[in-house]
Design an enzyme around this catalytic site. Structure first.
Site, PDB file in Angstrom:
ATOM      1  CG  HIS A 191      -1.885  -1.046   1.337  1.00 30.43           C
ATOM      2  ND1 HIS A 191      -2.617  -1.281   2.451  1.00 30.43           N
ATOM      3  CD2 HIS A 191      -2.280  -1.943   0.417  1.00 30.43           C
ATOM      4  CE1 HIS A 191      -3.439  -2.285   2.231  1.00 30.43           C
ATOM      5  NE2 HIS A 191      -3.238  -2.705   0.997  1.00 30.43           N
ATOM      6  NE  ARG A 334      -3.287  -6.769 -15.932  1.00 30.44           N
ATOM      7  CZ  ARG A 334      -2.077  -6.660 -15.413  1.00 30.44           C
ATOM      8  NH1 ARG A 334      -1.017  -6.907 -16.162  1.00 30.44           N
ATOM      9  NH2 ARG A 334      -1.905  -6.273 -14.179  1.00 30.44           N
ATOM     10  CB  CYS A 511       1.915  -2.508 -20.920  1.00 27.15           C
ATOM     11  SG  CYS A 511       1.577  -4.231 -20.527  1.00 27.15           S
TER      12      CYS A 511
END
Ligand code: PEP
Ligand code: MG
Length: 587
Positions: A191, A334, A511
């Site tokens: 996080h 995706r 990517c």
């Protein structure tokens, strides 16, 4: 001077004085109360819990405003945990039965749970254990008064150094006064790392032990591009970084002016430069930097901080937020890439010995059809409102791709029956990030509209080197000739008309992080790529390179690189070539 290397999670260079946040400072000694004090102690505990829960909800509100609801939800979850009856029962039992102080009891119970989570050795759970430490601190603050509050009352700019920063500590950092931060613990998917990127504070995590080697006020350099921390730099290093920081500063201000210019080579070849996002709010970051669209939306981040699976409306809401910001520009959504180093709520799953090679990503979706179909429906529903494309991750075989397409067709039929609008020609793509898919690219190309090369995983699986393990970081290298040959194969396989290849044009993009690293831009263009999808921060520099070079130059570089046989030679050569064009971008 001491140099430490870790994981770069948010780019930029900063120099400043250290503020050491002593996370161990709250370790509470074992103390006892008198038997007659027990009731009062329980009362004190309850008051502290109520105040800490209230504080968490206030934080939720503040973070909702500052960063959006998705981040605020972390603190709603904290409030729930603080008031968890099971937790309270355990703590009260320690006070009543063992006569421990409220501080010691809460600390002991929470640390025991955190340890249990950490011992599960899973990236997702160790991230959750940092949430538990966050809660421990919040309660202790109520019990002990305001210690360790430095971060909230900064007056001077600092570089924050900590063993680990909890999500709330990171979210509360003021980017104007916190020039950078560095932590001993943490990984790419934590996080903390995600928050650093969103706040755009340069950051390095996973540095291993270094806090014992310095004290508050020491001069620190954080290089968030290369994952380096320097303690008490010598004059020469300091001067070097000071200069880098200034040139980079001016250079990046100048790059801002490229925003509305196309990513086009000097000889007029247009390159599509797209952004990678994890959260809908990041679309704005991409557009501000002049992206042509979103080339990778990592939807598994919908699972961050949730204990339940997001439902269809959660998916649709996120996708519609993206589309509203994007206007007519495209987004590649995706499907869920959960598992391994990504968050997952896999309490229903067996622990795996080799999670990266296990039941993750599209494999997991194909075993959980309800979960998969929920997302497919949501993507199709959103496709009626903008330029949506769908992409499947981690495809290893043709059969897997066919299964995904079959499910998509089934969901389309269901929607059709219900008269729900969607784009019947929704473009379908696959990631090529497993070596078997690269080898079978020609066959896969016949069945999709586009490819996106996921170099992060392609490198990991080609070289059998874990992308999160710093001890094999030397092997894990985008410049490795084996990886480059696979990329060349994939681009070639996507061209129409060759042997058993596709009849139509299959667009190919890259990517993974490689496409955002300026030293690889010339090479990728020379290998035939006309689409790159990069992290928002990298858009301006990659655009600058594209606009500075010609295709002849790029082809010459690619031809030279394909003759080299080690990653070291490749990287040295590319660094040198890029330095010649844009010295500001290469160290
Ligand atoms: C990749 O593997 O290169 C990629 C882009 O996907 P992720 O980093 O999300 O695995
Ligand atoms: Mg991947």
């Amino acid at each position: 001077m001491e140099i430490k290397r870790g994981i770069a999670v948010s780019p930029g260079v900063a120099i400043g004085p250290a503020l050491v946040v002593d996370t161990e400072g709250y370790r509470i000694p074992e103390r006892f109360i008198q038997p007659r004090q027990r009731t009062a102690e329980v009362k004190r505990l309850r008051a502290a819990l109520a105040a800490a829960a209230k504080e968490a909800l206030e934080k939720q509100e503040a973070i909702n405003q500052k960063l959006g609801k998705k981040y605020g939800a972390i603190f709603a979850a904290h409030a729930m945990l603080i008031e968890d009856p099971e937790l309270i029962r355990e703590v009260e039992a320690l006070i009543q039965d063992q006569r421990h102080t409220a501080e010691y009891a809460i600390s002991r119970v929470i640390r025991r749970h955190a340890k249990a989570l950490e011992s599960l050795m899973s990236a997702q759970f160790s991230t959750r254990s940092s949430d538990l430490f966050d809660i421990e601190k919040a309660i202790l603050r109520q019990l002990l008064g305001s210690q360790g509050e430095e971060l909230k009352h900064l007056k001077e700019p600092v570089i924050v150094l900590a063993h680990d920063l909890t999500p709330s500590e990171t979210a509360a950092l003021d980017p104007k006064l916190v020039y950078a931060f560095a932590t001993e613990a943490g990984g790419r998917a934590s996080h903390t790392a995600i928050m650093a990127g969103v706040l755009e504070i340069p950051a390095v995590v996973g540095l291993g032990r270094f806090l014992t080697d310095l004290s508050g006020g020491d001069e620190i350099i954080v290089d968030g591009n290369r994952g380096v921390l320097i303690i008490n730099p010598d004059e020469e290093t300091r001067a070097h970084y000071e200069e880098t920081r200034q040139t980079i500063g001016t250079f990046f201000r100048e790059l801002g002016e490229l925003r509305d210019k196309p990513a086009e080579t000097k000889d007029g070849v247009r390159v599509l430069l797209m952004g990678n996002i994890e959260f809908p709010q990041e679309v704005q970051h991409c557009l501000e930097r002049g992206a042509d669209g979103i080339g990778l939306y990592r939807t598994e981040f919908l699972y961050l901080n949730t204990t339940a699976h997001p439902d269809e409306s959660d998916h649709v809401e996120a996708y519609m937020t993206v589309l509203r910001s994007l206007g007519s520009k495209p987004v590649v959504i995706r499907t869920l890439d959960l598992g391994a180093d990504k968050f997952s709520n896999r309490t229903d799953q067996q622990d795996e010995r080799n999670p990266s090679l296990g039941l993750r990503s599209v494999r997991l979706c194909l075993r959980n059809l309800a979960l998969f179909k929920t997302q497919l429906r949501a993507i199709l529903r959103a496709s009626a409102y903008g330029d949506v494309r769908i992409m499947f991750p981690m495809i290893s075989t043709l059969y897997e791709l066919r299964q995904c397409k079959m499910l998509l067709a089934e969901v389309k039929e269901d929607l059709e029956e219900l008269n729900v609008p969607f784009n019947r020609k929704l473009p379908v793509g696959t990631m090529i990030e497993v070596p078997s898919a690269a080898v079978m690219a020609r066959e896969l190309a016949r069945e999709v509209d586009f490819f996106s090369i996921g170099t992060n995983d392609l490198i990991q699986y080609t070289l059998a080197a874990d992308r999160t393990n710093e001890t094999v970081a030397g092997l894990y290298n985008a410049g490795d000739p084996a990886v480059l040959r696979l990329i060349a194969t994939i681009v070639d396989a996507a061209r129409p008309g060759s042997g058993n290849g596709p009849k139509h044009n299959v667009e190919v993009s890259v990517c993974g992080e490689m496409s955002g690293d300026p030293i690889y831009t010339l090479l990728l263009l020379g290998l035939g790529l006309r689409q790159l999808s990069v992290a928002p921060q990298n858009i301006p520099e990659i655009k600058k390179i594209v606009r500075t070079v010609t295709m002849d130059e790029a082809k010459e570089v690619a031809a030279a690189v394909l003759k080299l046989d080690t990653a070291r030679d490749v990287n040295n050569y590319l660094r040198e070539r890029t330095r010649r064009i844009l010295p500001e971008l290469v160290n």
